[in-house]
Design an enzyme around this catalytic site. Sequence first.
Site, PDB file in Angstrom:
ATOM      1  N   ASP A 131      54.028   3.230  22.370  1.00 45.80           N
ATOM      2  CA  ASP A 131      53.598   2.318  21.048  1.00 45.80           C
ATOM      3  C   ASP A 131      54.969   2.839  20.076  1.00 45.80           C
ATOM      4  OD1 ASP A 131      51.707   1.422  18.897  1.00 45.80           O
ATOM      5  OD2 ASP A 131      52.252   3.602  18.080  1.00 45.80           O
ATOM      6  N   LYS A 150      57.747   0.227  17.986  1.00 42.67           N
ATOM      7  CA  LYS A 150      57.955   0.291  16.534  1.00 42.67           C
ATOM      8  C   LYS A 150      59.409   0.642  16.406  1.00 42.67           C
ATOM      9  CE  LYS A 150      53.267   1.858  15.439  1.00 42.67           C
ATOM     10  NZ  LYS A 150      52.383   2.932  15.496  1.00 42.67           N
ATOM     11  N   GLY A 175      44.523   2.507  10.125  1.00 43.47           N
ATOM     12  CA  GLY A 175      43.414   2.621   9.228  1.00 43.47           C
ATOM     13  C   GLY A 175      43.484   1.642   8.790  1.00 43.47           C
TER      14      GLY A 175
HETATM   15  N1  LIG Z   1      43.947  -0.315  13.665  1.00 46.65           N
HETATM   16  C1  LIG Z   1      45.127  -0.121  13.062  1.00 46.65           C
HETATM   17  O1  LIG Z   1      45.007   0.888  11.998  1.00 46.65           O
HETATM   18  C2  LIG Z   1      46.340  -0.574  13.157  1.00 46.65           C
HETATM   19  C3  LIG Z   1      47.583  -0.168  12.504  1.00 46.65           C
HETATM   20  C4  LIG Z   1      48.729  -1.066  12.591  1.00 46.65           C
HETATM   21  C5  LIG Z   1      48.748  -2.067  13.461  1.00 46.65           C
HETATM   22  N2  LIG Z   1      47.599  -2.462  14.124  1.00 46.65           N
HETATM   23  C6  LIG Z   1      47.533  -3.714  14.808  1.00 46.65           C
HETATM   24  O2  LIG Z   1      46.815  -4.745  14.483  1.00 46.65           O
HETATM   25  C7  LIG Z   1      46.184  -5.564  15.481  1.00 46.65           C
HETATM   26  C8  LIG Z   1      44.658  -5.500  15.277  1.00 46.65           C
HETATM   27  O3  LIG Z   1      44.560  -4.132  15.723  1.00 46.65           O
HETATM   28  P1  LIG Z   1      42.663  -3.499  15.450  1.00 46.65           P
HETATM   29  O4  LIG Z   1      42.943  -2.224  15.332  1.00 46.65           O
HETATM   30  O5  LIG Z   1      42.296  -4.340  14.210  1.00 46.65           O
HETATM   31  O6  LIG Z   1      42.233  -4.131  16.604  1.00 46.65           O
HETATM   32  P2  LIG Z   1      40.493  -4.195  17.042  1.00 46.65           P
HETATM   33  O7  LIG Z   1      39.841  -3.421  16.119  1.00 46.65           O
HETATM   34  O8  LIG Z   1      40.433  -4.099  18.589  1.00 46.65           O
HETATM   35  O9  LIG Z   1      40.281  -5.732  16.718  1.00 46.65           O
HETATM   36  C9  LIG Z   1      40.627  -6.805  17.425  1.00 46.65           C
HETATM   37  C10 LIG Z   1      40.093  -8.097  17.126  1.00 46.65           C
HETATM   38  O10 LIG Z   1      40.501  -9.151  17.801  1.00 46.65           O
HETATM   39  C11 LIG Z   1      39.405  -9.906  18.173  1.00 46.65           C
HETATM   40  N3  LIG Z   1      39.790 -10.596  19.703  1.00 46.65           N
HETATM   41  C12 LIG Z   1      40.211 -10.033  20.656  1.00 46.65           C
HETATM   42  N4  LIG Z   1      40.431 -11.085  21.300  1.00 46.65           N
HETATM   43  C13 LIG Z   1      40.283 -12.144  20.632  1.00 46.65           C
HETATM   44  C14 LIG Z   1      40.433 -13.616  21.191  1.00 46.65           C
HETATM   45  N5  LIG Z   1      40.832 -13.906  22.400  1.00 46.65           N
HETATM   46  N6  LIG Z   1      40.220 -14.473  20.221  1.00 46.65           N
HETATM   47  C15 LIG Z   1      39.957 -14.101  18.965  1.00 46.65           C
HETATM   48  N7  LIG Z   1      39.568 -12.772  18.584  1.00 46.65           N
HETATM   49  C16 LIG Z   1      39.985 -12.105  19.539  1.00 46.65           C
HETATM   50  C17 LIG Z   1      38.134  -8.993  18.575  1.00 46.65           C
HETATM   51  O11 LIG Z   1      37.125  -9.762  18.363  1.00 46.65           O
HETATM   52  P3  LIG Z   1      35.482  -9.123  18.326  1.00 46.65           P
HETATM   53  O12 LIG Z   1      35.498  -8.108  17.201  1.00 46.65           O
HETATM   54  O13 LIG Z   1      34.721 -10.188  18.075  1.00 46.65           O
HETATM   55  O14 LIG Z   1      35.418  -8.563  19.747  1.00 46.65           O
HETATM   56  C18 LIG Z   1      38.530  -7.898  17.149  1.00 46.65           C
HETATM   57  O15 LIG Z   1      37.882  -8.579  16.193  1.00 46.65           O
HETATM   58  C19 LIG Z   1      46.892  -5.172  16.622  1.00 46.65           C
HETATM   59  O16 LIG Z   1      47.848  -5.771  17.059  1.00 46.65           O
HETATM   60  C20 LIG Z   1      47.235  -3.416  16.397  1.00 46.65           C
HETATM   61  O17 LIG Z   1      48.363  -3.098  17.108  1.00 46.65           O
HETATM   62  C21 LIG Z   1      46.446  -1.700  14.084  1.00 46.65           C
END
Ligand SMILES: NC(=O)c1ccc[n+]([C@@H]2O[C@H](COP(=O)([O-])OP(=O)(O)OC[C@H]3O[C@@H](n4cnc5c(N)ncnc54)[C@H](OP(=O)(O)O)[C@@H]3O)[C@@H](O)[C@H]2O)c1
Length: 431
Positions: free
Chosen positions: A204, A208, A305
């Site tokens: 990861d 970045k 977050g």
């Molecule tokens: N979390 C953080 O703090 C953070 C920080 C920086 C960057 N990011 C980046 O932001 C992105 C999202 O992260 P996250 O933490 O929000 O992930 P997450 O909580 O796992 O959410 C992923 C979402 O994508 C949906 N999804 C998965 N497969 C899909 C598909 N085929 N079609 C449509 N929707 C689909 C899931 O649906 P369901 O909910 O319906 O299952 C879920 O709502 C990633 O690229 C991550 O690296 C995250």
Amino acid sequence: MREPLRLGIAGLGTVGAGVLILLEEQQELLRQRCGRDLRVTAVSSRNRNKNRGVALPSNVIWCDDARDLAKSSEVDVVIELIGGAEGVARQLVESALDAGKHVVTANKALLALHGSQLAARAEKADRALCYEAAVGGGIPVIKAIREGLAANRFERVYGILNGTCNYILTKMEDTGADFETVLSEAQDLGYAEADPSFDVDGIDTAHKLSILASLAYGAHVDMSAVYIEGIRHVGAMDIQFAREFGYRIKLLGLARRTAHGIEQRVHPCMTPLGSPISEVGGVTNAVVTVGNYAGQSVFEGPGAGAGPTASAVIADIVDIARNQILPPFAAPSSQLEHARASPMELHQGAYYLRLTVLDQPGVMAGITAIMAEHGVSIDSIIQRGRAPGAGVPVVLITHDTEEARMNQVLTRLKGLKQVVETPVRIRIEKV
Ligand SMILES: NC(=O)c1ccc[n+]([C@@H]2O[C@H](COP(=O)([O-])OP(=O)(O)OC[C@H]3O[C@@H](n4cnc5c(N)ncnc54)[C@H](OP(=O)(O)O)[C@@H]3O)[C@@H](O)[C@H]2O)c1
């Protein structure tokens, strides 16, 4: 007032739900700052019935297939918050750009592996590809490098880019516990994934770093050029020894231009106590840039977050709403360099080495002789405890030397029958 900017959000997980909440709560402020409404017109996620802790806007179109957002005539900007370098996320981003939509994403894996071709696609379509949230969560570091520091050549850019690793290393120092114990606590608390390898093995951070290096050095994103080492081999004992020598261990991603190309490396580093980066604890992220005119700038804040990440995603949307559209990697794709990767063997620096050796006469002389044969000079050496016939730690700090020489020394040391465990090598970084 200009017409609303219509948003299609794919992925309603941590970040997606955070974006919906922020858009709702800050609606008035954003309208004022953009001079137009930001309106969510379509969304997609896997499970339509899941409670996301936020109501979907009225009349929103639900797409069972996220890729339909790229085709929708009701969407101006596709916001990809699904994640993953391939599959639906990649298909959605590519087809959205080809269909003339702007794209905002938080997906560092996608950018690290396909950033250059996606940037070229965005420029061809004259659309934005924005990714402030992909590096450093809520810290506006992409903007800082691309815009605020645009006049500088960068001597170096480095940072703590993974909150999970920084949390684990901080806890190991605070409690004296070993890596496995702290990792399992972090998993229980939700700070580490069930499969932690992307985080603790440095991948990861490398994603970045490759993005930061591209921006800072005007080169194509090249994840394959990053030397990657994670934190699994860092022992509780190393954290204690580091302190004795005046250091704190941090997993850093570091980029700089050398005479041999662009050096990009991710590995645990001994950072001097009192340096800004060594003081960054817990899940916090930090990025340090050293520009030839601006000097050192330190950016610190929450690296993940819902709130901080949504803040960065919305900043990108605000840029698009204001028609502030820049080439994704600062320079137009055609101007980006296919830079050589500076080989790790040529890296110069000081090293910490911890050996576990049998407590026998002559062992130290054998170790120092090998180092001398390879031209590596020793700054300090300590041996702890007495346990005749058993393994005891010997710690060495070297003067600056070449990585290739250290590799040769390590191979020789591993071959000694008195060295009973794999030696631990941690690079010392004069940040
Ligand atoms: N979390 C953080 O703090 C953070 C920080 C920086 C960057 N990011 C980046 O932001 C992105 C999202 O992260 P996250 O933490 O929000 O992930 P997450 O909580 O796992 O959410 C992923 C979402 O994508 C949906 N999804 C998965 N497969 C899909 C598909 N085929 N079609 C449509 N929707 C689909 C899931 O649906 P369901 O909910 O319906 O299952 C879920 O709502 C990633 O690229 C991550 O690296 C995250």
